[in-house]
Every structure is written in C-alpha cells, then in structure tokens.
Scaffold this active site. Structure first.
Site, short mmCIF file in Angstrom:
data_model
loop_
_atom_site.label_atom_id
_atom_site.label_comp_id
_atom_site.label_asym_id
_atom_site.label_seq_id
_atom_site.Cartn_x
_atom_site.Cartn_y
_atom_site.Cartn_z
N TRP A 74 52.10 -26.95 -55.70
CA TRP A 74 51.82 -26.40 -56.34
C TRP A 74 52.34 -27.18 -57.38
CZ3 TRP A 74 54.81 -24.58 -60.58
CH2 TRP A 74 55.17 -23.45 -60.84
N ASN A 100 59.33 -30.90 -51.62
CA ASN A 100 58.82 -29.51 -52.65
C ASN A 100 59.78 -30.04 -53.09
OD1 ASN A 100 59.07 -27.73 -53.55
ND2 ASN A 100 59.86 -26.81 -51.74
N LYS A 486 55.74 -4.95 -62.66
CA LYS A 486 54.88 -5.44 -61.67
C LYS A 486 53.77 -5.13 -61.90
CE LYS A 486 57.35 -5.81 -59.18
NZ LYS A 486 57.94 -6.70 -58.51
N LYS A 604 56.59 -17.16 -55.03
CA LYS A 604 57.35 -16.15 -55.09
C LYS A 604 58.38 -16.79 -54.54
CE LYS A 604 58.47 -13.04 -52.19
NZ LYS A 604 58.55 -11.49 -53.56
C1 AGP Z 1 58.90 -10.07 -58.98
O1 AGP Z 1 57.74 -9.84 -58.50
C2 AGP Z 1 58.79 -12.01 -59.00
N1 AGP Z 1 58.46 -11.99 -57.23
C3 AGP Z 1 59.77 -12.06 -59.08
O2 AGP Z 1 60.47 -12.15 -60.76
C4 AGP Z 1 61.17 -12.76 -58.97
O3 AGP Z 1 62.28 -11.55 -58.63
C5 AGP Z 1 62.66 -13.90 -59.20
O4 AGP Z 1 61.62 -15.16 -59.17
C6 AGP Z 1 63.56 -13.44 -58.13
O5 AGP Z 1 63.54 -14.39 -57.15
P1 AGP Z 1 63.74 -14.42 -56.31
O6 AGP Z 1 64.68 -12.60 -56.21
O7 AGP Z 1 63.50 -14.77 -54.54
O8 AGP Z 1 65.95 -14.80 -56.76
#
Ligand code: AGP
Length: 609
Positions: A74, A100, A486, A604
């Site tokens: 990424w 990473n 969302k 993610k």
């Molecule tokens: C929302 O759908 C995202 N995946 C994102 O906002 C996520 O909640 C945020 O990056 C925090 O991630 P975490 O709960 O793994 O800390």
C-alpha cells in the site's frame, strides 16, 4: 496497509504465499510480489495492481521452492509501480526483504548509503532497509539485523531471506504487527492471523524489536541485542470458515449477517442471562477501585471512535461519571495533561491502529490506567493495555467495520452498566430489566436482516443520490455519525451526520428538492423534537427516510419511507437501528458497482500515521 507473508518448510512456498496474500488483501494494496528460493536462486516476481496480475505472471513463469516471502504493498513512499513493489534487495544481491511501516529517517540513511556507493533503484523507504542490512552483513544475519534496527527510526515489520541460508526467514518488527506460527509442514509469518489459520492456530505475536528466525524445523526468538529469548504462543479459536466469504458475494454482507451471533457471543462473555446478572469478574473494576475512578476518557479512530460516542452516552447515563471522548490522532498531539483518577478507554477492532497505540503509550507513561475494547487477542493494544474488554466478533475482513462496531458498542454498554452498579447509580432492578431486554436483541436483529430486500429495493431507487444527510438527537445523533461514515466509505456518496437540532444553524441551506435525509428517531423523550426537524427539511423538499421504533406514531405522515425496528429500551435501540443503516450503505455501494469490501484508498488496519 501492506501485508506480509512468509513460509519455510516442506510444501510449495509459492502457493502458500499467494494464498496468504489473498487472505491479507482486505488490508488494501496496490501492488504485490513474492521471492522464492528455487534451489539455486532467490527468484523474485512482482507486479503493480491486483494480485491476479501477479498470479498471471506466475502461471506463465511458475516458481517452485520450499521457502519464500511475499508482500502486498500500500504505497506510502513512491507511486504504485513494478519498481517500487516489494520484495527489495541490496546491491550485492545478498538478501531480499519485504516491509510494512514507514522509516522516518530514510532520507538520511539513504544519503549515507549512497555516499558509501550504494545504487538505489526504487523510491521506497523499504529499499533503504535492504541496502542497510546488506551493508552491515558479513555472514552473520542476526548481527546485521540487530545493528540495523538500532539505526532505523519509525515503524517496521520486516521479513528477510539471505541468499547464504535461504531456508531461514528472519523477521523483526517495531510498532507494526507481525505474527509467526509453526504448523505441521513448516513455519509461517503473516501480518495478521487469518493468513495462517489454514496451517496453525497456535501463534506468537512479535514484540517490539524482537527477532524471529524461522526454519523448517521450528522458530527461534531473540531480543534486540541478539540474545535468545523464550516466547509462548496464543491459541486462536477463530475457525477457518470465519475468515472466508462462503456463499456470500461480499464479506461486508457476510459480516452484517453475522451480527446477531457476534452480539450474542460477546454479551454472553459478560452476562449470565439465566438470572440475569453481570459477570463481575469480567470487568476491570472492583468496589475498591471506585474511589479512584473519577473520569473516563474514550479514544479511538473512525468507527471505533463512533462506538465511543455511544459509549460516552452510556457512561454518562448509567454510571453518572464525567466522560470525554476524543479522536486518537488529535489527542496524541494535544497538550493534554492527565489527571489523577482518569481511566483511558481505548477502542480498536484490530488493536494495531497507530494513533490509538500512541495515545495508549502516552497514558501509560503518565501512569494512567488503560482499558482496551479490542477484537484481536495478542494485538499490540490487547497486549499493552492494563485491562482488555474483548469483543467476540471473530475476524472482520471487509474494510468497512460492521460487526466490530456492534460488539464494541455492546461491550461499552455493559462496562457502563457495571461501573454504574459499582458506583450505585443504577439499581439492580434496572440492570436486570436491561439485561433481560438485551437477550432479545439478536432475534430482533435477525428479523431486520431477513427483511433486507426492502432496503435493497430502496437503494435501487436512491443510489444516484449525490448527498445524503443523517440526522438524529442524543443516542440517535451518535449513531448517525457511524451511518454516514458507512455510506461514504463504501458507496463514495457524500454523506454527513448532523445533530438534528443543529441543522438550522447552517446546514439546512443545503436541503433542496429531492435531497435524501435519513432521520433516526428511536428515543422517545426526543421524538417530538426530531419530528419537528424532519418537518423542517420535508417542507424544503427533502426526501425523508426514517428509522424508528414505536416512539413516533405519527412519523409516516412526514416521511416518504419508514423502516421500523422492534420496541426495546431506548439505550438498546442502536443495536437494532444500525442494521438497516449498514445494509443501506452496502446496497447503495453494490448498486453503484463499488468495490464493497476494499473501498478505494482505504486500508483495514491503519498501522501507520
Ligand atoms: C471503518 O469502517 C473503518 N474500518 C475505520 O474507520 C476503522 O474503524 C478505524 O480505522 C479504526 O480501526 P481499529 O478499530 O482497528 O482501531
């Protein structure tokens, strides 16, 4: 963020690496590559774009071998391209590595290495690590790695193969996750557990600057000085299918459909439903702690932060305790002075979010107790927080958080209830009544999921919307923040959440003929106020959809569409109301042909700042 896999053993490494990278694809990537020892050489194959591009290359030019490393990148430094994809090597062709994280002092190190005669081919900070380790290498991998990590600043998870000894894979990480495990046919590394679930469920999470040396016979661990250390392993009870899509078209839909089970599983960890009562031992506080718990500060990012917004309402209402909430990325750079009696509540599905980890470490170094709400056993936050309230959502693969949000909110509700019980602000009768009603929530959720075609139909008519506004008051306002996130993240439709009463202080200027407004009205004591706000936008031309229970009997006359959830205590309404809102975001994205599980630009697990 990037995904790393590695394998050494008796099986074909190429297929294990590709399978692992496919499992990690949910993390987000824009190029992929592998390096495999074929018995004579370390053969590298890499390509920009989807993993399918790399797979086509491997079909045309297969590589066979029993050890190798792989990577999905990424891009952070340098555009997504063949040259910038991993693995990278050193000038002397002694090693290859994948990485990473972000090396913060890479410019200084790169200049130092260029002055020593190194020739760089990519724009990445990763190549600096490869050249640095190569420069320090004189036949002793551990020595070169320990020296290199002393010079690197920033975050890294690195897997290295040396040409001199290609059946061993060296891994080291700092502020970036990495997990290792030994299966029947060899040793594995991965950035996340699901990538090795097919081979082993007994895994070891790497600590900062610890080194793991994988060989076909086992895994040895060393500290940052190269001295051997013992590390235990953690058994993961996620089953293989829970990380697979099965018959569902998308993980997001699968994970929404799993919400009733995830909710039930999580609640059962903290509640004995027979009596019903809270399981006191499962919460971080005892009666003796109570005089020292004077304020709750909640931190998280994205959806986790939104779960915290509901948590704030629960702690205020049930435990009557001062509670603040902040976005972790803001908090970590604020001039905040911790106060005695504060408890930091950190929310993170992955337990690897860089900003939330940084905030946790700030609090810990100030001696502030930390409690994490986390879904991943063994993750950095789960390991380092003083106490952990686990969610039992199982692996969440879709980038859009759904079941993790629901279970975070459930845990926050139960924690607030427990604190309220200890502080004497909520009676045993009320606890018992709330828990009895909680037991019915999964079946209410199931009904909403079963009726999802109605939402699909609505989305099929509305998916060309350019802007969507979500409004609500109190708990509904907090929930609408998540509903708006969302929708925007999966469908790319501009969506905003506003406290309903705030509309007429500016935003109502944006309402015109046909603007879609989704009104949440589940709180009886605020219903008439929300009804007025609905009417304000309706008379200005808005097309209003309401998500409600029985609290607003007259709502149908103001709205073009109403989705009803079953009647329950108002504090529990979000558990049901979120379901149609997540389904709506999903169907809007599907109608628009968006990449539902891996929305553009998103990852993610945000393991870098
Ligand atoms: C929302 O759908 C995202 N995946 C994102 O906002 C996520 O909640 C945020 O990056 C925090 O991630 P975490 O709960 O793994 O800390």
């Amino acid at each position: 963020m990037c995904g790393i896999v590695g394998y050494t053993g008796s099986k074909n490494a190429t297929s294990i690496l590709i399978e692992g990278l496919e499992t990690l694809a949910y993390r987000g990537y824009d190029s992929a590559g592998i390096a495999v020892w074929d018995g004579e050489n370390i053969v590298m194959k890499k390509e920009k774009g989807q993993l399918s591009n790399l797979k086509s290359i491997l079909e045309a030019e297969p590589v066979f071998g029993n050890s190798g490393i792989g990577h999905t990148r990424w891009a952070t430094h340098g555009e997504p391209s063949y040259i910038n994809s991993h693995p990278h090597g050193d000038d002397k062709k002694q090693l290859v590595l994948v990485h990473n994280g972000i090396i913060e002092n890479y410019v200084r190190l790169k200049n130092m290495l260029i002055n020593k005669g190194c020739h760089f081919v990519s724009d990445t900070d990763t190549e600096v690590i490869a050249q640095l380790v190569g420069d320090l290498y004189s036949g002793e991998p551990l020595k070169a790695i320990t020296e290199a990590i002393r010079m690197l600043e920033g975050s890294f998870a690195v897997a290295i193969m040396f040409r001199d000894d290609p059946h061993r894979i060296y891994c080291v990480c700092k502020d970036s996750p990495m997990v290792v495990g030994f299966g029947k046919s060899g040793a594995h590394i991965a950035s996340d557990i699901p990538a090795m679930l097919a081979y082993t469920r007994d895994v070891t999470f790497m600590g900062d600057k610890q080194i793991a040396v994988l060989s076909p016979d086992g895994i040895a661990f060393y500290n940052e000085f190269g001295n051997p250390i013992d590390k235990g392993c953690t058994h993961i009870d996620w089953d293989l299918d829970s990380a697979k899509k099965g018959s569902y078209e998308h993980y997001m839909m699968k994970e929404i459909c799993e919400e009733p089970t995830a909710f039930r599983k999580t609640a059962e960890q903290y509640v004995s439903f027979k009596e019903p009562r809270l399981k006191a031992d499962c919460f971080p506080w005892t009666a003796e702690d109570i005089p020292n718990v004077k304020r709750i500060r909640i931190l998280g990012c994205g959806t986790a932060y939104h779960a915290g917004l509901l948590g704030k309402k629960y702690f205020a209402e049930l435990a009557k305790i001062p509670v603040e909430i902040e976005i972790a990325s803001e908090f970590r750079y604020s001039d905040y002075t911790f106060e005695d009696g504060e408890v930091l509540l950190l929310i993170s599905q992955s337990g690897e979010t860089a900003d939330t980890i940084a905030a946790m470490r700030m609090a810990k170094s100030a001696g502030i107790p930390t409690v994490a709400v986390c879904n991943v056993i063994g993750s950095t936050i789960a390991r380092e927080a003083d106490d952990v309230l686990f969610t039992y959502a199982g692996p969440e693969i879709a980038v859009a958080a759904t079941k993790s949000y629901l279970t975070q909110v459930a845990v926050l509700f139960l924690a607030a209830l427990r604190l309220g019980q200890l502080r004497g602000t909520v009676s045993d009768e009320r606890i018992s009544s709330l828990l009895s009603q909680l037991a019915y929530i999964p079946s209410s959720m199931e009904k909403l999921i079963d009726a999802r075609e109605e939402i699909q139909y609505f989305a099929s008519r509305e998916f060309s919307a350019k802007h969507v506004f979500f409004i609500g008051r109190g708990i509904d306002s907090a929930l609408s923040m998540e509903a708006a996130l969302k929708l925007k993240e999966v469908s790319y439709i501009h969506s905003e959440a506003y406290a309903a009463g705030e509309l007429k202080h500016g935003t109502i200027a944006l309402i015109e003929d046909g603007t879609l407004v989704i009104a949440l009205a589940t709180q009886r004591h605020l219903a008439s106020k929300t009804e007025s706000n609905i009417e304000e936008v309706r008379v200005r031309g808005a097309n209003v959809l309401a998500v409600t229970n029985g609290s607003l009997p007259s709502i149908d006359s103001h709205c073009s569409k109403v989705w009803r959830i079953e009647e329950t205590n108002e504090l529990l309404a979000p558990f049901c109301a979120i379901i149609p809102l997540q389904l709506f975001a999903y169907y809007m994205a599907v109608q628009k042909g968006c990449s539902v599980d891996k929305p553009r630009n998103l990852a993610k697990s945000v393991t870098v700042e």
